[in-house]
Write an enzyme that holds these catalytic residues in place. Structure first.
Site, PDB file in Angstrom:
ATOM      1  N   LYS A   1       0.432  -1.130  -0.121  1.00 36.27           N
ATOM      2  CA  LYS A   1       0.003  -0.180   0.410  1.00 36.27           C
ATOM      3  C   LYS A   1       1.084   1.654  -0.756  1.00 36.27           C
ATOM      4  O   LYS A   1       1.540   2.008   1.476  1.00 36.27           O
ATOM      5  CB  LYS A   1      -0.998  -0.236   1.270  1.00 36.27           C
ATOM      6  CG  LYS A   1      -1.531   1.015   1.095  1.00 36.27           C
ATOM      7  CD  LYS A   1      -2.338   1.415   2.027  1.00 36.27           C
ATOM      8  CE  LYS A   1      -1.757   3.025   3.358  1.00 36.27           C
ATOM      9  NZ  LYS A   1      -1.531   3.847   2.249  1.00 36.27           N
TER      10      LYS A   1
ATOM     11  N   GLY B   1      -5.197   3.494  -1.293  1.00 33.45           N
ATOM     12  CA  GLY B   1      -6.214   3.370  -0.147  1.00 33.45           C
ATOM     13  C   GLY B   1      -5.222   4.253   0.649  1.00 33.45           C
ATOM     14  O   GLY B   1      -4.532   4.750   1.005  1.00 33.45           O
TER      15      GLY B   1
ATOM     16  N   VAL C   1      -7.856   0.647   4.067  1.00 31.44           N
ATOM     17  CA  VAL C   1      -6.386  -0.207   3.180  1.00 31.44           C
ATOM     18  C   VAL C   1      -4.827  -0.853   4.898  1.00 31.44           C
ATOM     19  O   VAL C   1      -5.019  -2.183   4.484  1.00 31.44           O
ATOM     20  CB  VAL C   1      -5.821   0.472   2.000  1.00 31.44           C
ATOM     21  CG1 VAL C   1      -4.735  -1.341   1.531  1.00 31.44           C
ATOM     22  CG2 VAL C   1      -6.918   0.235   1.567  1.00 31.44           C
TER      23      VAL C   1
ATOM     24  N   GLU D   1       9.636   1.840  11.026  1.00 28.64           N
ATOM     25  CA  GLU D   1      10.752   3.136  10.592  1.00 28.64           C
ATOM     26  C   GLU D   1       9.927   4.012  10.693  1.00 28.64           C
ATOM     27  O   GLU D   1       8.857   4.734  10.027  1.00 28.64           O
ATOM     28  CB  GLU D   1      11.396   3.312   9.054  1.00 28.64           C
ATOM     29  CG  GLU D   1      12.598   4.131   9.162  1.00 28.64           C
ATOM     30  CD  GLU D   1      12.466   5.356   8.531  1.00 28.64           C
ATOM     31  OE1 GLU D   1      11.997   6.482   9.299  1.00 28.64           O
ATOM     32  OE2 GLU D   1      12.356   4.945   7.098  1.00 28.64           O
TER      33      GLU D   1
ATOM     34  N   CYS E   1      12.919  12.037   7.554  1.00 30.17           N
ATOM     35  CA  CYS E   1      12.641  10.818   8.438  1.00 30.17           C
ATOM     36  C   CYS E   1      14.373  11.913   8.938  1.00 30.17           C
ATOM     37  O   CYS E   1      14.184  11.974  10.902  1.00 30.17           O
ATOM     38  CB  CYS E   1      11.965  10.316   9.160  1.00 30.17           C
ATOM     39  SG  CYS E   1      12.851   8.662   7.776  1.00 30.17           S
TER      40      CYS E   1
ATOM     41  N   GLU F   1       9.142  17.011  15.535  1.00 29.49           N
ATOM     42  CA  GLU F   1       9.528  16.715  14.003  1.00 29.49           C
ATOM     43  C   GLU F   1       8.189  17.427  13.057  1.00 29.49           C
ATOM     44  O   GLU F   1       7.139  17.734  12.935  1.00 29.49           O
ATOM     45  CB  GLU F   1       8.949  15.467  14.022  1.00 29.49           C
ATOM     46  CG  GLU F   1       9.791  15.344  12.338  1.00 29.49           C
ATOM     47  CD  GLU F   1       9.755  13.506  11.772  1.00 29.49           C
ATOM     48  OE1 GLU F   1      10.024  12.619  10.748  1.00 29.49           O
ATOM     49  OE2 GLU F   1       8.067  13.035  12.288  1.00 29.49           O
TER      50      GLU F   1
END
Length: 477
Positions: free
Chosen positions: A171, A202, A207, A246, A280, A380
């Protein structure tokens, strides 16, 4: 953007979804739709998982050479479709086209090559006394990937999963899904056996939840926010499936007292702003000696002034728009929070850059005099926003760096390599980068604390998709 935008890839073919719901894909540079995808649901996930489960019955027993040949075929087609991948990523997430080619599309290529090399060297069996220790595929895996590095994350899940002998359902992010559809076309052309790779588009709550809770999924590999990662783990708990994650980060960049300040600060600014700050592991908290903070702020200001913000189609553009209106609003709110909480605004601020009123563009922003506990130091941001934090001693810098919920990455700059190594040894993060090294596709990637668990890249990623079986009494070595 492709003829398969409204289809899913299940059991070796592009098929119509079970339902009729759709979602526009927005070009973040124009704020207008440029493609439409179908949104899947439980029925689509069930169909894809059933195909993967059926394919696993035979695929788990394919030889290493057979799977290696599939990865090499995938590589050949990926190289032919390289520009298609780059163009899709540039359009769907606003990545400047030069970066989409040199970093975003390259990440998929690099991870595939590294996986192939690591796979060639990997030994699936070893003997300990009379016990045979063997590695076997974990089974059917659900792969959920983010929008900020689409092919990076798709490839460093799909390639090792194939190498391990797993079958899968992917996905991609619904915000940037077109590159995933292009990848499914690449998989199809490469001749990956039907059912080994499946794709259902989705949302996460539909999903993603259906995949992570599905009783016939043996493992979920997820990359995304810590909030969503917690939901995935909760959904997976009822069936005790393996979960590799992660997640988010708030990486510190410690500039040691002996560092070349001009280089350390200017490179740190560029690293923070890279990918429009939407990474990230971006070094978003720069720690500098308090006695040299004024000098560091001036270097940061001068560097930020040189960063070119503009259209993703311009090869000279370094920073494009943020991916969505939601991300734009979040970043604007956090920049305002930095101002309200008393940090020194060195450059940038709220609002859009002059001449870029259409598109989710933000001003490259640097704050100084940032104190531990400020929102811009804790949260973040996921935009081109750098917080510069003064410190008195190296021990204090290490303490500030470690005082975070996250632990994905950290950076250390210094002339004395032994001291930089010592500091690295005291930082609680999965990846430490000394003096801005080149990207190493064979280094492990993953986080401590709320940045996740498991490790990706090369043989580390391969191991995540393998079970360990001990056959005791197997025989003499």
């Amino acid at each position: 953007m492709t003829s398969n935008d409204l289809k899913f890839y299940i059991d070796g073919a592009f098929v119509d979804p079970a339902g009729s719901r759709t979602l526009d894909v927005i070009d973040p540079a124009t704020e207008q739709p440029f493609a439409t995808i179908s949104l899947g649901g439980q029925a689509d996930v069930d169909r894809a998982v059933a195909a993967a489960k059926a394919a696993f019955a035979d695929f788990q027993f394919t030889s290493k050479q057979e799977r290696l040949a599939l990865l090499e075929a995938l590589l050949a087609v990926y190289e032919r479709r390289y520009e298609d991948v780059a163009q899709a990523i540039s359009r769907e997430m606003g990545s400047p086209i030069a970066r989409a080619r040199d970093s975003q599309a390259y990440a998929g290529l690099g991870h595939l090559k590294a996986t192939i090399e690591a796979f060639r060297r990997f030994e699936f069996d070893e003997t300990r006394g009379t016990t045979r220790v063997t590695h076997e595929p974990v089974g059917v895996v659900g792969l959920i990937t983010p929008w900020n590095w689409p092919l990076n994350q798709i490839m460093c899940k799909v390639a090792p999963a194939i190498a391990a002998g797993c079958t899968m359902v992917l996905k991609p992010s619904e915000i940037a899904p077109i590159s995933g559809i292009v990848f499914a076309e690449i998989v199809h052309e490469a001749g990956i056996p039907p059912g080994v790779f499946n794709l259902v588009n989705g949302t996460g709550p539909e999903v993603g939840a259906a995949l992570s809770s599905h009783p016939d999924i043996d493992m979920v590999s997820f990359t995304g926010s810590t909030r969503a990662g917690i939901d995935v783990a909760r959904n997976a708990a009822a069936t005790v499936k393996r979960v590799a994650q992660e997640l988010g980060g708030k990486s510190a960049n410690i500039v040691l007292p002996d560092a070349d300040l001009e280089t350390a600060v200017s490179e740190g600014v560029r690293a923070c702003f890279s990918n429009t700050g939407q990474s990230c592991d971006a070094p978003t908290r720069m720690l500098v000696p308090a006695a040299r903070q004024a000098e560091a702020l001036e270097i940061a200001r001068r560097t930020a002034e040189t960063v070119r913000v503009g259209s993703p189609t311009d090869v000279e553009t370094q920073i494009g728009p943020l991916v969505s209106d939601v991300q734009f609003a979040k970043v604007q709110a956090l920049i305002q929070a930095g101002i309200d909480e008393g940090a020194t605004l060195v450059i940038g601020g709220t609002g859009k850059p002059a001449g870029l009123e259409t598109g989710y563009y933000v001003k490259p922003t640097v704050f100084g005099d940032v104190k531990p506990g400020m929102r811009i130091e804790r949260e973040e941001i996921f935009g081109p926003v750098l917080s510069i934090i003064p410190y008195e001693t190296v021990d204090e810098a290490i303490s500030i760096a470690n005082d975070t919920l996250y632990g994905l990455a950290a950076y250390v700059q210094g002339t004395d390599l032994d001291e930089a190594r010592r500091v690295a040894g005291r930082l609680r993060a999965g990846s430490i980068y000394l003096n801005y090294p080149d990207w190493d596709l064979f280094a492990p990637f993953g986080g401590y604390k709320q940045s996740g668990n498991g490790r990706e890249y090369a043989d580390f990623g391969l191991r995540d998709f393998l079970e360990i079986k001990g056959i005791v009494g197997y025989g003499e070595p």
